[in-house]
Scaffold this motif. Structure first.
Motif, mmCIF file in Angstrom:
data_model
loop_
_atom_site.group_PDB
_atom_site.id
_atom_site.type_symbol
_atom_site.label_atom_id
_atom_site.label_comp_id
_atom_site.label_asym_id
_atom_site.label_seq_id
_atom_site.Cartn_x
_atom_site.Cartn_y
_atom_site.Cartn_z
ATOM 1 N N VAL A 1 0.989 -1.192 0.046
ATOM 2 C CA VAL A 1 -0.132 0.019 -0.040
ATOM 3 C C VAL A 1 0.839 1.287 -0.021
ATOM 4 C CG1 VAL A 1 -1.700 1.346 1.440
ATOM 5 C CG2 VAL A 1 -2.163 -1.056 1.063
ATOM 6 N N LEU A 2 1.891 1.346 0.802
ATOM 7 C CA LEU A 2 2.779 2.525 0.776
ATOM 8 C C LEU A 2 3.437 2.845 -0.515
ATOM 9 C CD1 LEU A 2 3.995 4.428 3.014
ATOM 10 C CD2 LEU A 2 6.104 2.962 3.018
ATOM 11 N N ALA A 3 3.661 1.667 -1.370
ATOM 12 C CA ALA A 3 4.401 2.053 -2.697
ATOM 13 C C ALA A 3 3.077 2.334 -3.783
ATOM 14 C CB ALA A 3 4.991 0.933 -3.234
ATOM 15 N N SER A 4 1.974 2.082 -3.501
ATOM 16 C CA SER A 4 0.711 2.223 -4.157
ATOM 17 C C SER A 4 0.490 3.858 -4.016
ATOM 18 C CB SER A 4 -0.315 1.490 -3.991
ATOM 19 O OG SER A 4 -0.253 -0.072 -4.324
ATOM 20 N N GLN B 1 3.683 5.935 -5.879
ATOM 21 C CA GLN B 1 4.040 5.761 -7.198
ATOM 22 C C GLN B 1 3.228 6.632 -8.106
ATOM 23 O OE1 GLN B 1 2.582 1.639 -7.143
ATOM 24 N NE2 GLN B 1 1.101 1.875 -8.658
ATOM 25 N N GLY B 2 3.926 6.657 -9.262
ATOM 26 C CA GLY B 2 3.347 7.771 -10.510
ATOM 27 C C GLY B 2 2.542 7.039 -11.304
ATOM 28 N N SER C 1 10.365 -1.286 -7.349
ATOM 29 C CA SER C 1 9.981 -1.290 -8.799
ATOM 30 C C SER C 1 8.946 -0.177 -9.128
ATOM 31 C CB SER C 1 9.160 -2.599 -8.838
ATOM 32 O OG SER C 1 8.159 -2.807 -8.172
ATOM 33 N N ARG C 2 8.035 0.430 -8.113
ATOM 34 C CA ARG C 2 7.064 1.295 -8.478
ATOM 35 C C ARG C 2 7.432 2.916 -8.178
ATOM 36 N NH1 ARG C 2 5.807 -3.074 -9.730
ATOM 37 N NH2 ARG C 2 3.597 -3.883 -10.012
ATOM 38 N N LEU C 3 8.529 2.818 -7.116
ATOM 39 C CA LEU C 3 8.998 4.235 -7.101
ATOM 40 C C LEU C 3 10.198 4.494 -7.963
ATOM 41 C CD1 LEU C 3 8.666 5.102 -3.116
ATOM 42 C CD2 LEU C 3 6.903 5.179 -4.897
ATOM 43 N N THR C 4 10.015 5.244 -8.929
ATOM 44 C CA THR C 4 10.997 5.358 -10.023
ATOM 45 C C THR C 4 11.656 6.763 -10.486
ATOM 46 O OG1 THR C 4 9.438 5.468 -11.646
ATOM 47 C CG2 THR C 4 10.014 3.409 -11.275
ATOM 48 N N THR C 5 11.062 7.510 -9.475
ATOM 49 C CA THR C 5 11.869 8.877 -9.706
ATOM 50 C C THR C 5 12.087 9.539 -8.520
ATOM 51 O OG1 THR C 5 9.699 10.037 -9.373
ATOM 52 C CG2 THR C 5 10.140 9.374 -11.844
ATOM 53 N N PRO C 6 13.234 10.579 -8.423
ATOM 54 C CA PRO C 6 13.431 11.026 -7.260
ATOM 55 C C PRO C 6 12.505 11.777 -6.473
ATOM 56 C CG PRO C 6 15.100 11.729 -8.968
ATOM 57 C CD PRO C 6 13.945 11.046 -9.581
ATOM 58 N N GLU C 7 11.408 12.203 -7.254
ATOM 59 C CA GLU C 7 10.366 13.235 -6.548
ATOM 60 C C GLU C 7 9.487 11.971 -5.553
ATOM 61 O OE1 GLU C 7 12.008 15.304 -9.641
ATOM 62 O OE2 GLU C 7 11.278 13.256 -9.912
ATOM 63 N N ALA D 1 22.079 4.174 -9.852
ATOM 64 C CA ALA D 1 20.836 5.257 -10.255
ATOM 65 C C ALA D 1 19.879 5.137 -9.072
ATOM 66 C CB ALA D 1 20.184 5.131 -11.464
ATOM 67 N N LEU D 2 19.784 3.836 -8.560
ATOM 68 C CA LEU D 2 18.601 3.613 -7.513
ATOM 69 C C LEU D 2 19.271 4.160 -6.196
ATOM 70 C CD1 LEU D 2 16.560 0.348 -6.772
ATOM 71 C CD2 LEU D 2 18.278 1.266 -4.748
#
Length: 309
Positions: free
Chosen positions: A46-49, A52-53, A104-110, A174-175
């Motif tokens: 749930v936290l990633a959901s 995530q963007g 896998s779901r958080l893919t940007t610095p923002e 990068a990660l």
């Protein structure tokens, strides 16, 4: 109270760790470690959901059609999470959150920065912990899981095209840059996911020792579960054929249980494990990440050379 944020990564025994955690919730609590229960059982997805963007399979399962709907839907879970943290603070020293989907779901610095801004007021300290495996083996394992689960009918060669430097899913430098920028260099802890590098070759025990600082396990339950074995070449052909002919979800977001049942039948019959999946792209992937892996090994794994070789 310290927050231990286990971000996976994917295909590094996260499910085994999470099963171990949920089977021993009370025992961990007696050791001052609170296992998060409000963000999902085992995998606190749930936290990633929330942060995530994009929408994904989890969104479709909950019939969510926009990011705004998704945030609104999971907002109540985050409120319950705040209450869980506040209650745990009185009796626990560590609050543990585990989800490979944070990788896998958080893919940007923002997105990572937004997560940090949410968690930071709730804890005195936050540590980010993850296991990392060589990228070619990650691609192969991930591809097998993807086709088995109904992700698509693309070939392995096509699937490999995403495994390029700069993509934080595969590029660990990068990660690390995203997570250390948000949480700080000292907060980021990496471990090599390789049997010979794990305590007694067991990722659950390794996690308990390295992430949680435990030394005695006599009161803990270790349940052996079926590992997520990769499909053989025949299984890949069966899965791709099913994915080409049948959708992963029906209209309205319901999971296609007929398709899943056929895939499960192929696995139970043994057909799906026959043959070896050829992977000629492996050497190219290893070469692409040579420099990045050497830098990651030096900066985060304490090795001067590429430890993933």
């Amino acid at each position: 109270m310290k927050c231990l944020l286990h971000i996976g990564t994917e295909k590094t025994g996260s499910t085994s760790i999470q099963n171990f955690l949920t089977c021993n919730i009370e025992e961990f609590s007696r050791h001052g470690i609170k296992i998060c229960e409000t963000l999902g059982v085992g995998n606190n997805r749930v936290l990633a959901s929330y942060f995530q963007g994009r929408l994904d399979d989890f969104s479709r399962q909950h019939k969510l059609k926009t990011l705004e709907e998704q945030k609104a839907y999971f907002a109540a879970d985050l409120d319950a999470f705040r209450l869980e943290v506040e209650a745990a603070r009185k009796t626990h020293e560590i609050f543990l959150i585990s989800s490979e989907h944070l990788h896998s779901r958080l893919t940007t610095p923002e997105q990572v920065a937004d997560l940090q801004a949410f968690l930071s007021p709730l804890f005195d300290e936050i540590q980010v912990f993850g296991y990392f495996r060589e990228q070619a083996s990650l691609v192969k394992s991930n591809y097998s899981t993807w086709v088995e689960g109904g992700g698509g009918a693309a070939s392995l060669a096509k699937f490999c095209q995403e495994a390029t430097p700069g993509n934080p899913y595969y590029d660990y430098c990068a990660l690390a840059e995203m997570w250390t920028e948000a949480f700080g260099r000292d907060a980021f802890c990496a471990r090599l996911y390789k049997r010979s590098a794990l305590h007694e070759g067991d990722v659950r025990m390794d996690f308990a020792i390295e992430a949680l600082g435990l030394q005695s396990f006599s009161d803990f339950t270790f349940i052996e579960t079926e590992s997520n074995r990769s499909l053989g070449s025949v299984g890949i052909l069966i899965a791709r054929g099913l994915n080409f002919a049948l959708p992963q979800f029906w209209f309205g977001g319901r999971r296609n249980r007929f398709r899943d049942g056929l895939m499960r039948l192929a696995i139970l019959s043994g057909l799906a494990r026959i043959g070896q999946l050829k992977f000629p792209q492996a050497s190219d992937i290893k070469y692409q990440f040579e420099n990045s892996n050497r830098l990651f090994s030096k900066n985060f794994l304490g090795e001067p050379n590429n430890i993933f070789r």
